[in-house]
Design an enzyme around this catalytic site. Structure first.
Site, PDB file in Angstrom:
ATOM      1  N   HIS A 203      16.178  57.083  26.366  1.00  0.00           N
ATOM      2  CA  HIS A 203      17.148  58.123  25.777  1.00  0.00           C
ATOM      3  C   HIS A 203      16.878  59.330  26.576  1.00  0.00           C
ATOM      4  CE1 HIS A 203      18.703  60.687  22.384  1.00  0.00           C
ATOM      5  NE2 HIS A 203      17.968  61.675  22.770  1.00  0.00           N
ATOM      6  N   GLU A 204      15.979  59.748  26.882  1.00  0.00           N
ATOM      7  CA  GLU A 204      15.766  61.107  27.816  1.00  0.00           C
ATOM      8  C   GLU A 204      16.174  60.846  29.322  1.00  0.00           C
ATOM      9  OE1 GLU A 204      14.914  63.597  26.327  1.00  0.00           O
ATOM     10  OE2 GLU A 204      14.156  62.450  24.369  1.00  0.00           O
TER      11      GLU A 204
ATOM     12  N   HIS B 220      19.941  61.720  28.904  1.00  0.00           N
ATOM     13  CA  HIS B 220      20.272  63.115  28.913  1.00  0.00           C
ATOM     14  C   HIS B 220      20.672  63.635  30.160  1.00  0.00           C
ATOM     15  CE1 HIS B 220      20.101  64.464  24.555  1.00  0.00           C
ATOM     16  NE2 HIS B 220      18.928  63.906  24.648  1.00  0.00           N
TER      17      HIS B 220
ATOM     18  N   GLU C 259      23.060  63.872  21.794  1.00  0.00           N
ATOM     19  CA  GLU C 259      21.885  63.049  21.487  1.00  0.00           C
ATOM     20  C   GLU C 259      22.340  61.711  21.002  1.00  0.00           C
ATOM     21  OE1 GLU C 259      18.625  63.528  21.052  1.00  0.00           O
ATOM     22  OE2 GLU C 259      18.984  65.519  21.681  1.00  0.00           O
TER      23      GLU C 259
END
Length: 269
Positions: free
Chosen positions: A135-136, A139, A197
């Site tokens: 997930h990071e 980003h 997100e």
């Protein structure tokens, strides 16, 4: 005359902000999306490296458990090297923070990724950790920080223009107009953050699956985050992150889209 001059200045400031934002456009090579950013990848990397020590310090520095820190780095690099992320110019590094109480993970521009010990100790599998780190990574490759900075400049410019246009030094009540304009700008940026997100969740589904991890572990992570937050903590509109329950539905859709025939049987849990 003073009122006319005030409105002219406000219009010029708003126009400059809008033109600057819309003319700063690049195509993201990873996602294929057209984005409004006004910094280079090299600037993102430099900014992240510069901010990393200070950010780590806010969470008590790096964790002294070398084995746990090495595990975080190994899984993070596996996600990078076994997916097309390795083709990006970003310099990924993964850090375990000493904070045992805070449940959090975040990424700085350019590839510096952090997870707190407070979140790591709640995770129950490598696949869950891969989901958090994926997930990071999402980003970073989606350039969300660069987008946020460009959007912040835009909303600050427009809010400043609105403040100039509505403020009357002879009428103290006009100050509330400037406060409202600033609040609108802040809430607008928060909405962008929630969309980021959800996009990172979708990218994490792709990255974890490509690296051999079961992306459904991300759903387990959402339940962990929801439990850590004690359930709903106010209207979602006023939260930086989407409600974990709403993110589950988005992850389910992403998994179905990525694996229409079902998940492979040999994925790591």
């Amino acid at each position: 005359m003073r009122v006319i001059l005030k409105f002219i200045i406000a219009i010029i400031l708003a126009a400059v902000s809008l033109v600057s934002y819309w003319c700063s456009s690049q195509e993201n090579e990873f996602t294929g999306e057209k984005q409004h950013v006004d910094m280079t990848v090299e600037q993102e990397i430099a900014l992240g490296l510069q901010a990393a020590p200070e950010m780590a310090q806010q969470y008590g520095g790096l964790h002294p458990d070398r084995e746990a820190a090495a595990s975080v780095k190994a899984i993070g690099q596996e996600l990078v090297q076994s997916t097309r992320v390795r083709e990006t110019p970003y310099q990924f590094d993964f850090h375990l923070l000493a904070d045992e109480q805070t449940v959090n993970a975040f990424a700085l521009p350019g590839g510096q990724v952090f997870i707190t010990a407070g979140l790591l100790k709640r995770l129950q599998s490598e696949a869950q950790l891969a989901g958090v780190l994926g997930h990071e990574i999402g980003h970073v490759v989606a350039r969300h920080s660069a987008e946020q900075l460009a959007k912040a400049k835009l909303t600050q410019g427009l809010s400043g223009a609105a403040a100039i246009a509505t403020y009357d030094p002879d009428n103290p009540a006009s100050r509330s107009g400037a406060a409202v304009a600033a609040m609108i700008g802040q809430l607008t940026n928060m909405r962008f953050g929630r969309e980021d997100e959800l996009e990172s969740d979708r990218l994490a589904v792709q990255l974890t699956g490509s690296a051999g991890y079961n992306p459904r572990a991300m759903i387990e992570v959402m339940h962990i985050l929801e439990e850590a937050g004690g359930g709903a903590s106010g209207p979602e509109f006023l939260q930086t992150h989407p409600n974990p329950g709403n993110r589950v539905a988005e992850i389910e859709r992403a998994i179905k889209a990525e694996y229409p025939r079902g998940l492979p049987a040999d994925l790591k849990e």
